[in-house]
Scaffold this motif. Structure first.
Motif, PDB file in Angstrom:
ATOM      1  N   LEU A  25       0.830  -1.203   0.000  1.00  0.00           N
ATOM      2  CA  LEU A  25       0.000   0.000   0.000  1.00  0.00           C
ATOM      3  C   LEU A  25       0.867   1.257   0.000  1.00  0.00           C
ATOM      4  O   LEU A  25       0.546   2.245  -0.676  1.00  0.00           O
ATOM      5  CB  LEU A  25      -0.929  -0.001   1.214  1.00  0.00           C
ATOM      6  CG  LEU A  25      -1.889   1.184   1.328  1.00  0.00           C
ATOM      7  CD1 LEU A  25      -2.690   1.367   0.046  1.00  0.00           C
ATOM      8  CD2 LEU A  25      -2.817   1.010   2.521  1.00  0.00           C
ATOM      9  N   THR A  27       3.794   1.540  -1.378  1.00  0.00           N
ATOM     10  CA  THR A  27       4.322   1.663  -2.737  1.00  0.00           C
ATOM     11  C   THR A  27       3.267   2.240  -3.677  1.00  0.00           C
ATOM     12  O   THR A  27       3.569   3.090  -4.525  1.00  0.00           O
ATOM     13  CB  THR A  27       4.795   0.291  -3.241  1.00  0.00           C
ATOM     14  OG1 THR A  27       5.724  -0.265  -2.305  1.00  0.00           O
ATOM     15  CG2 THR A  27       5.481   0.416  -4.590  1.00  0.00           C
ATOM     16  N   LEU A  28       2.025   1.788  -3.533  1.00  0.00           N
ATOM     17  CA  LEU A  28       0.938   2.343  -4.348  1.00  0.00           C
ATOM     18  C   LEU A  28       0.745   3.833  -4.077  1.00  0.00           C
ATOM     19  O   LEU A  28       0.401   4.597  -4.982  1.00  0.00           O
ATOM     20  CB  LEU A  28      -0.368   1.601  -4.055  1.00  0.00           C
ATOM     21  CG  LEU A  28      -0.548   0.225  -4.693  1.00  0.00           C
ATOM     22  CD1 LEU A  28      -1.812  -0.431  -4.159  1.00  0.00           C
ATOM     23  CD2 LEU A  28      -0.611   0.330  -6.210  1.00  0.00           C
ATOM     24  N   ASN A  30       2.996   5.936  -3.410  1.00  0.00           N
ATOM     25  CA  ASN A  30       4.241   6.655  -3.738  1.00  0.00           C
ATOM     26  C   ASN A  30       5.109   6.917  -2.510  1.00  0.00           C
ATOM     27  O   ASN A  30       5.830   7.907  -2.450  1.00  0.00           O
ATOM     28  CB  ASN A  30       3.931   7.979  -4.447  1.00  0.00           C
ATOM     29  CG  ASN A  30       3.154   7.775  -5.734  1.00  0.00           C
ATOM     30  OD1 ASN A  30       3.402   6.827  -6.474  1.00  0.00           O
ATOM     31  ND2 ASN A  30       2.195   8.651  -5.998  1.00  0.00           N
ATOM     32  N   ILE A  59      -0.297  -1.023 -12.047  1.00  0.00           N
ATOM     33  CA  ILE A  59      -0.015   0.410 -12.013  1.00  0.00           C
ATOM     34  C   ILE A  59      -0.130   0.971 -13.430  1.00  0.00           C
ATOM     35  O   ILE A  59      -0.004   0.238 -14.420  1.00  0.00           O
ATOM     36  CB  ILE A  59       1.386   0.704 -11.436  1.00  0.00           C
ATOM     37  CG1 ILE A  59       2.475   0.059 -12.304  1.00  0.00           C
ATOM     38  CG2 ILE A  59       1.489   0.228  -9.995  1.00  0.00           C
ATOM     39  CD1 ILE A  59       3.891   0.474 -11.916  1.00  0.00           C
ATOM     40  N   ASP A  70       5.201   7.459 -14.173  1.00  0.00           N
ATOM     41  CA  ASP A  70       3.827   7.793 -13.802  1.00  0.00           C
ATOM     42  C   ASP A  70       3.356   8.927 -14.716  1.00  0.00           C
ATOM     43  O   ASP A  70       4.015   9.967 -14.807  1.00  0.00           O
ATOM     44  CB  ASP A  70       3.786   8.240 -12.342  1.00  0.00           C
ATOM     45  CG  ASP A  70       2.371   8.482 -11.838  1.00  0.00           C
ATOM     46  OD1 ASP A  70       1.437   8.534 -12.659  1.00  0.00           O
ATOM     47  OD2 ASP A  70       2.207   8.628 -10.615  1.00  0.00           O
ATOM     48  N   MET A  97       2.554  -4.420 -11.160  1.00  0.00           N
ATOM     49  CA  MET A  97       3.575  -3.750 -10.356  1.00  0.00           C
ATOM     50  C   MET A  97       4.871  -4.557 -10.430  1.00  0.00           C
ATOM     51  O   MET A  97       4.869  -5.773 -10.210  1.00  0.00           O
ATOM     52  CB  MET A  97       3.110  -3.628  -8.900  1.00  0.00           C
ATOM     53  CG  MET A  97       4.133  -2.964  -7.987  1.00  0.00           C
ATOM     54  SD  MET A  97       3.594  -2.872  -6.261  1.00  0.00           S
ATOM     55  CE  MET A  97       2.377  -1.565  -6.352  1.00  0.00           C
ATOM     56  N   ARG A 140       8.533   2.209  -8.869  1.00  0.00           N
ATOM     57  CA  ARG A 140       7.126   2.083  -8.460  1.00  0.00           C
ATOM     58  C   ARG A 140       6.742   0.624  -8.200  1.00  0.00           C
ATOM     59  O   ARG A 140       5.580   0.238  -8.309  1.00  0.00           O
ATOM     60  CB  ARG A 140       6.187   2.700  -9.494  1.00  0.00           C
ATOM     61  CG  ARG A 140       6.452   4.182  -9.743  1.00  0.00           C
ATOM     62  CD  ARG A 140       5.671   4.699 -10.920  1.00  0.00           C
ATOM     63  NE  ARG A 140       4.239   4.591 -10.684  1.00  0.00           N
ATOM     64  CZ  ARG A 140       3.330   4.495 -11.655  1.00  0.00           C
ATOM     65  NH1 ARG A 140       3.717   4.474 -12.917  1.00  0.00           N
ATOM     66  NH2 ARG A 140       2.052   4.419 -11.366  1.00  0.00           N
ATOM     67  N   LYS A 251      -6.346  -7.766  -3.889  1.00  0.00           N
ATOM     68  CA  LYS A 251      -5.941  -6.634  -4.723  1.00  0.00           C
ATOM     69  C   LYS A 251      -6.945  -5.488  -4.617  1.00  0.00           C
ATOM     70  O   LYS A 251      -6.562  -4.313  -4.504  1.00  0.00           O
ATOM     71  CB  LYS A 251      -5.805  -7.072  -6.182  1.00  0.00           C
ATOM     72  CG  LYS A 251      -4.636  -8.006  -6.463  1.00  0.00           C
ATOM     73  CD  LYS A 251      -4.591  -8.366  -7.943  1.00  0.00           C
ATOM     74  CE  LYS A 251      -3.441  -9.309  -8.256  1.00  0.00           C
ATOM     75  NZ  LYS A 251      -3.391  -9.655  -9.698  1.00  0.00           N
ATOM     76  N   LEU A 255      -6.430  -1.550  -3.307  1.00  0.00           N
ATOM     77  CA  LEU A 255      -6.784  -0.387  -4.124  1.00  0.00           C
ATOM     78  C   LEU A 255      -7.787   0.512  -3.403  1.00  0.00           C
ATOM     79  O   LEU A 255      -7.717   1.741  -3.504  1.00  0.00           O
ATOM     80  CB  LEU A 255      -7.346  -0.846  -5.470  1.00  0.00           C
ATOM     81  CG  LEU A 255      -6.336  -1.524  -6.418  1.00  0.00           C
ATOM     82  CD1 LEU A 255      -7.037  -2.070  -7.653  1.00  0.00           C
ATOM     83  CD2 LEU A 255      -5.232  -0.544  -6.823  1.00  0.00           C
ATOM     84  N   GLN A 258      -5.866   2.463  -0.913  1.00  0.00           N
ATOM     85  CA  GLN A 258      -5.095   3.528  -1.563  1.00  0.00           C
ATOM     86  C   GLN A 258      -5.957   4.771  -1.782  1.00  0.00           C
ATOM     87  O   GLN A 258      -5.491   5.902  -1.629  1.00  0.00           O
ATOM     88  CB  GLN A 258      -4.552   3.033  -2.902  1.00  0.00           C
ATOM     89  CG  GLN A 258      -3.753   4.087  -3.661  1.00  0.00           C
ATOM     90  CD  GLN A 258      -3.515   3.710  -5.115  1.00  0.00           C
ATOM     91  OE1 GLN A 258      -4.065   2.722  -5.608  1.00  0.00           O
ATOM     92  NE2 GLN A 258      -2.698   4.489  -5.810  1.00  0.00           N
TER      93      GLN A 258
END
Length: 445
Positions: A25, A27-28, A30, A59, A70, A97, A140, A251, A255, A258
């Motif tokens: 999470l 990493t998602l 940033n 991603i 990104d 990812m 990422r 997953k 999300l 996030q």
């Protein structure tokens, strides 16, 4: 290789699963989260980490970008100066990812990057170009470093590269090759590492303490001790067992977390606790406090609640395990537990005080009732006969007075008929007992 859905959580590896969720999470969002899993061989560290690749979400990147740029924040030399309109024309795409590995035998060129020999030796269009290494290609995403204690001992150059990558968030990497300009690229990658501290060359903090401190969290993975859990692990070895629904659900959960991660923050009380913890216990690295704060926010999004002191205690064990000796860490955790139960103790004290006051009031009431009852008994015992006697005399006097005249008895002396006694008064000493002690029947005559 085992699928993520085949893994069995137990008390020995539960914290590792939690850290994997936190790091994915982060990493998602940033914000890379680095962790180090320690444990004896055969405890499943590497198996769990590699199986976590199944739950990595997709991603979005600029279409065809080998740096995984990104679209909202391009960073590579090719796309970082493009306008939004130019990026829209290039298009975007969804990719898994990145999950790449660095082995103890890896070389600097394969990790960072080197000259692309294929392009430089091309007969049609020879050109000097870089072949990206593992770290820039994992932007990422995740990089798994197995046996990191061996890398720190035998490959100091790779350890230095990891220090640059993990030193800041995002980190940086510098690619240098003869005949090519130096390229500095920001990298946003989470480092997952594993090692066995009981094997040579020993624990990472004893080999390269600076590298050990770069990890936000360290977790100890232990073997299962419950036979029922072990049976479940053996049953899960069946390769035919693969519940893809659980993986997709995992997953989606990441999300969803996030999307709401910015809604969670630490209260001023929690920040004050962390500040006093850093000062009072003389913590050496400020990274430990930053890791706890960041981990608490991410855990808040995963659990759907604002972080409390319970989350701080949970994360402090993992963030300080490699930064403090066991004795001081236990004292710090004990201190946090006391802070955690302070409100409960206050409320319990208030309840005890209220109960004490209530008991006092009940006892006082009972005493008053007993005193009242006893006084009533005494009154009935000693004064009831006297009251009866006075009542009889009053009635007798009233009836005799009413027989001669019908005037009501008045309290005014002028209205009363006063008569002298028929005999002269004498002293009690001159009377016999029968003359002044009368029975109730004699008084009624």
């Amino acid at each position: 290789m085992k699928k993520y859905s085949q893994l069995i959580r137990h008390t020995g590896n539960n914290f590792l699963f939690d850290l994997i969720d936190i790091s994915i999470l982060g990493t998602l969002a940033n914000t890379p989260i680095h962790f180090h899993a320690e444990g004896l061989r055969g405890t499943g560290k590497t198996t769990i980490i590699r199986a976590a690749k199944d739950i990595l979400p997709k991603i979005k990147r600029i279409k065809g970008c080998i740096y995984n740029c990104d679209p909202s924040n391009p960073h590579c030399p090719e796309h970082r100066d493009l306008s939004n309109k130019d990026i829209e024309q290039l298009g975007t795409e969804l990719i898994d990812m990145p999950f790449l590995e660095i082995s103890p035998s890896a070389k600097k060129g394969t990790v960072v990057g080197s000259i692309d020999l294929k392009k430089i030796s091309s007969r049609e269009e020879p050109e000097a170009a870089l072949l990206l290494g593992t770290i820039p290609r994992a932007h990422r995403g995740i990089i798994f470093v197995d046996e990191i204690n061996r890398i720190a001992d035998t490959s100091p150059e790779l350890a230095d590269i990891l220090l640059d990558v993990m030193g800041t968030k995002p980190g940086r990497i510098q690619i240098e090759e003869v005949g090519l300009p130096t390229v500095v690229i920001p990298v946003q990658v989470s480092i997952w590492a594993a090692s066995n501290p009981d094997e040579e060359p020993g624990p990472l903090e004893d080999i390269r303490r600076q590298l050990s401190d770069r990890f936000d969290f360290t977790v100890n993975v232990e073997r299962p001790v419950d036979t029922a859990v072990l049976k479940m692990i053996l049953d899960g070895n069946n390769e035919k067992y693969n519940d893809s629904y659980l993986i997709e659900e995992k997953k989606e959960k990441l999300l969803r977390a996030q999307a709401i991660i910015d809604d969670f923050s630490l209260s001023d009380e929690i920040k004050s606790i962390l500040a006093s913890m850093y000062v009072d216990f003389g913590l050496e690295s400020l990274r430990s406090i930053e890791a706890i704060m960041l981990g608490a926010k991410i855990r808040g999004a995963l659990l759907g609640k604002n972080p409390d002191i319970g989350e701080i205690i949970f994360l402090a064990r993992l963030a300080l395990r490699h930064r403090m000796d066991a004795k001081n860490l236990n004292e710090l955790i004990k201190h946090l537990e006391q802070r955690r139960h302070q409100p409960e103790k206050k409320s319990e004290a208030a309840m005890k005080s209220n109960d004490c006051d209530l008991r006092k009031a009940v006892l006082q009431k009972n005493n008053d009732q007993k005193i009242g009852t006893n006084s009533g008994k005494l009154k009935n015992k000693f004064f009831s006969p006297l009251e009866k006697m006075m009542s009889i005399l009053t009635n007798k006097f009233s009836s005799s007075a009413g027989g001669k005249n019908n005037r009501p008895i008045s309290s005014d002396p002028k209205d009363m008929d006063i008569k002298a006694p028929s005999k002269k008064a004498i002293s009690l000493k001159q009377l016999e007992l029968k003359d002044y002690v009368k029975k109730e029947e004699e008084l009624r005559r």
